[in-house]
Design an enzyme around this catalytic site. Structure first.
Site, mmCIF file in Angstrom:
data_model
loop_
_atom_site.group_PDB
_atom_site.id
_atom_site.type_symbol
_atom_site.label_atom_id
_atom_site.label_comp_id
_atom_site.label_asym_id
_atom_site.label_seq_id
_atom_site.Cartn_x
_atom_site.Cartn_y
_atom_site.Cartn_z
ATOM 1 N N GLU A 175 62.227 -15.070 65.304
ATOM 2 C CA GLU A 175 61.960 -14.609 66.672
ATOM 3 C C GLU A 175 60.624 -13.873 66.713
ATOM 4 O O GLU A 175 60.115 -13.436 65.688
ATOM 5 C CB GLU A 175 63.092 -13.691 67.157
ATOM 6 C CG GLU A 175 64.355 -14.468 67.500
ATOM 7 C CD GLU A 175 65.458 -13.606 68.067
ATOM 8 O OE1 GLU A 175 65.414 -12.370 67.909
ATOM 9 O OE2 GLU A 175 66.397 -14.170 68.660
ATOM 10 N N HIS A 230 63.287 -8.216 80.042
ATOM 11 C CA HIS A 230 63.276 -9.597 79.557
ATOM 12 C C HIS A 230 62.543 -10.439 80.591
ATOM 13 O O HIS A 230 62.795 -10.297 81.786
ATOM 14 C CB HIS A 230 64.713 -10.103 79.376
ATOM 15 C CG HIS A 230 64.784 -11.343 78.554
ATOM 16 N ND1 HIS A 230 64.396 -12.567 79.048
ATOM 17 C CD2 HIS A 230 65.157 -11.545 77.284
ATOM 18 C CE1 HIS A 230 64.547 -13.473 78.095
ATOM 19 N NE2 HIS A 230 65.003 -12.879 77.011
ATOM 20 N N ARG A 244 56.518 -10.634 74.655
ATOM 21 C CA ARG A 244 57.505 -10.507 75.729
ATOM 22 C C ARG A 244 57.041 -9.589 76.873
ATOM 23 O O ARG A 244 57.167 -9.948 78.044
ATOM 24 C CB ARG A 244 58.776 -9.938 75.083
ATOM 25 C CG ARG A 244 59.868 -9.634 76.026
ATOM 26 C CD ARG A 244 61.027 -8.976 75.282
ATOM 27 N NE ARG A 244 61.882 -9.960 74.643
ATOM 28 C CZ ARG A 244 63.098 -9.688 74.182
ATOM 29 N NH1 ARG A 244 63.588 -8.480 74.285
ATOM 30 N NH2 ARG A 244 63.838 -10.620 73.621
ATOM 31 N N HIS A 263 66.462 -5.168 80.421
ATOM 32 C CA HIS A 263 67.244 -5.806 79.353
ATOM 33 C C HIS A 263 67.762 -4.811 78.331
ATOM 34 O O HIS A 263 68.913 -4.864 77.931
ATOM 35 C CB HIS A 263 66.323 -6.825 78.669
ATOM 36 C CG HIS A 263 66.983 -7.663 77.633
ATOM 37 N ND1 HIS A 263 68.141 -8.363 77.892
ATOM 38 C CD2 HIS A 263 66.658 -7.925 76.335
ATOM 39 C CE1 HIS A 263 68.499 -9.029 76.797
ATOM 40 N NE2 HIS A 263 67.621 -8.762 75.842
ATOM 41 N N ARG A 266 61.373 -2.394 71.276
ATOM 42 C CA ARG A 266 62.379 -2.901 70.333
ATOM 43 C C ARG A 266 61.963 -4.252 69.771
ATOM 44 O O ARG A 266 61.585 -5.159 70.516
ATOM 45 C CB ARG A 266 63.708 -3.051 71.070
ATOM 46 C CG ARG A 266 64.795 -3.672 70.252
ATOM 47 C CD ARG A 266 65.975 -4.041 71.137
ATOM 48 N NE ARG A 266 65.665 -5.138 72.022
ATOM 49 C CZ ARG A 266 66.430 -6.220 72.177
ATOM 50 N NH1 ARG A 266 67.559 -6.329 71.510
ATOM 51 N NH2 ARG A 266 66.081 -7.182 73.012
#
Ligand SMILES: Cc1cc2nc3c(=O)[nH]c(=O)nc-3n(C[C@H](O)[C@H](O)[C@H](O)COP(=O)(O)OP(=O)(O)OC[C@H]3O[C@@H](n4cnc5c(N)ncnc54)[C@H](O)[C@@H]3O)c2cc1C
Length: 549
Positions: free
Chosen positions: A114, A238, A284, A345, A380
């Site tokens: 990821e 997100h 992201r 998120h 994160r």
């Protein structure tokens, strides 16, 4: 009702703690909904841990520190990363089935990769990892004679002895007042150690990937009890949540962009290349900011994620759950683009704890998304949150077991819940109105891109709403919705205050008034009793005439 251990929350952190503590005493687990319902249950991608021969603890630590933008606590990161593989082996021993490579007979787990991870290290169960973990944990908890689960029971507030012994040096927590949602009664649950494992607070925003349980109850309860709350300004958005009136909070995994999906305006124009050289594969937070900007500048309700150019067979085998859910709303991702919006998120901050999940209140622990341990810093790293819930859930249990072994004190007598002169409300519309207003104001003023002006407006509004909600809370009989609204308002205020306190853009906190990084990284801390008012520089900045983008 009493027990040695009270666990508030039945996600990964709570059930991990419960299963370990149950070997040493009686455990009560509270779930405000039915048992599997939790953020854990919806985790898609997986859980990060050093597993492959070519991976190393050092590499996982380094990746976490880079994502955290200077705010991670290195010692805690090292500890969580090193504990990971042992805890995951325990999950596997409990019966969790992670996906294996290609064939059924291949003994190796299929490790996903990821964003932000330098190695393949994501253990997953297809695209429904959380559901599989919860299946195994719930089965184990159901058959453990030392664990009693109370479903549809919602903790209202913690029982501390602060009022019983106002001059005592240490405050202890002895359980909680708990609402039985079916009978409407509030009871006293006493315990010698209490764990807050209540998860995150996504519902504070209009759009969120989180299920309805994520109303920040644990953060609000901890704050009211006197636990410092840290780094709450770092909310991870997100980029792509399904936008459909009937589809509450369904996440469209980032793996789609990894496999070539393109983000488009409603007229079909791709736009990501204008924001980042890596276009759809940008980090992201950049993608979330770009979509937010497109929506705000052009007034779009949503944008579109298009993977229809890929072969149908590939899409059906790679994204079976996402395809099935989209089809429920009449969207066939193999043929047409998916409407998406960014959504709140993950909450990186929370109740401050030690490396063992202990808070500043004796006998009170916090683990999982409700806590701020120092693992995530300002951002994160993907799939590190399940790891944190697992490792800290376990460590909290170990610490609490030892505390109870060496300290045999029993809970003092607490007065029963006193409803005072509260009556049943015939104005429930107040709750829905305030709930909607908080979520919308947080989305518009304290969202992905922030400014001093928007934060000042948000603070002004939340203060007024807090007054109204407090009044309503004391005047009327408590209900689940009212308790959640009260907590949501507290968490919203804490996010706003934390955001005003941070005079820089770091990690997930981006403000147009302070676009740069300060040289010295600092955690933001908000404590109860602190009289917060914005500083002079903040107030002066509001008087500058300027248009906000
Ligand atoms: C859609 C989605 C996908 C995700 N994907 C990933 C992923 O792939 N990898 C990853 O690492 N992380 C992922 N995350 C984040 C991760 O799932 C969570 O951070 C993690 O599961 C939190 O676990 P927890 O035990 O702290 O809380 P949760 O699993 O949220 O459990 C909270 C529990 O507390 C209970 N509760 C709350 N308030 C009260 C109260 N007042 N009284 C009683 N009970 C209460 C709830 O009912 C629930 O049982 C994802 C999150 C979402 C929403």
């Amino acid at each position: 009702m009493d027990a040695d251990f009270l666990v508030i929350g039945s996600g990964l952190a709570g059930l991990t703690c419960a299963l370990h503590a149950a070997r040493h005493g009686s455990v009560l687990v509270l779930s405000k909904d039915r048992l599997p319902e939790s953020n854990t249950n919806y985790a898609q991608g997986g859980i990060a841990s050093v597993w492959a021969a070519d991976d190393s603890f050092e590499a996982h630590v380094e990746d976490t520190l880079i994502a955290g933008a200077g705010l991670c606590h290195r010692d805690l990161v090292e500890l969580v990363v090193r504990d990971g593989p042992d805890r995951i082996r325990e999950l596997i021993a409990l019966g969790t089935h992670f996906s294996r490579r290609e064939t059924r007979d291949d003994p190796e787990y299929d490790l996903g990769q990821e964003g932000g991870h330098s190695h393949r290290r994501i253990l997953h169960a297809s695209d429904a990892t959380g559901r599989e973990i919860m299946r195994a944990l719930v089965a184990a908890v159901r058959t453990d004679a030392n664990i009693r689960v109370l479903e549809r029971h919602l903790a209202v507030d913690l029982l501390t002895d602060a009022a019983l012994a106002p001059n005592a040096q240490t405050v202890s927590c002895w359980g909680a007042y708990v609402l039985d949602r079916d009978s409407g009664r509030v009871g006293t649950l006493s315990a010698r150690a209490t764990l807050l494992a209540t998860g995150g607070a996504g519902k504070v925003y209009l759009y969120t990937s989180n299920p309805d349980i994520a109303t920040g109850d644990g953060i609000a309860m901890a704050y009211r009890a006197g636990v410092p709350i840290s780094n709450l300004e770092f909310i991870q958005f997100h980029p792509t949540c399904l936008y459909h009136p009937a589809a509450k909070s369904f996440l469209i995994s980032e793996a789609l962009r990894g496999e070539g999906a393109v983000l488009r305006r409603p007229d079909g124009t791709p736009f990501m290349a204008a924001y980042h050289t890596r276009a759809e594969l940008a980090p992201r937070d950049i993608v979330a900011r770009a979509i937010d900007n497109e929506m705000k500048v052009h007034g779009f309700d949503c944008v579109y994620l298009d993977i229809s150019a890929k072969p149908r067979d590939f899409l059906l085998s790679r994204f079976p759950m996402i395809h099935e859910r989209c089809m429920q709303y009449g969207i066939d991702l193999t043929r047409e683009p998916i409407p998406v919006v960014p959504a709140a998120h993950y909450c990186c901050g929370g109740a401050m704890t030690t490396h063992d999940g202990a808070t500043n209140i004796r006998r009170l622990y916090a683990a999982g998304e409700v806590a701020m341990t120092g693992l995530h810093g300002a951002n994160r790293l993907a799939s590190n949150s399940l790891l944190e819930a697992l490792v800290l859930g376990h460590r909290s249990a170990v610490h609490a077991v030892e505390l109870l072994r060496t300290d045999p004190a029993r809970p003092p007598a607490f007065a029963d819940w006193n409803p005072g002169g509260a009556t049943d409300s015939d104005e429930s519309v107040v709750v829905t109105q305030n709930w909607d207003e908080i979520r919308r104001l947080m989305w518009n003023y304290v969202g992905i891109v922030r400014s001093n002006r928007r934060l000042a407006r948000a603070l002004h509004r939340i203060n007024a709403l807090q007054d109204e909600i407090q009044q309503y809370y004391w005047d009327f009989t408590v209900t689940g919705d009212l308790i959640e609204l009260r907590n949501l308002a507290v968490v919203a205020e804490l996010i706003i205050i934390s955001a005003i306190k941070r005079k820089e853009s770091r990690g997930l906190h981006y403000t147009i008034d302070y676009p740069d990084l300060l040289p010295e990284p600092r955690d933001t801390i908000v404590t109860r009793g602190e009289r917060f008012s914005p500083d002079a520089a903040f107030l002066a900045s509001l008087n500058k005439r300027r248009r906000e983008p």
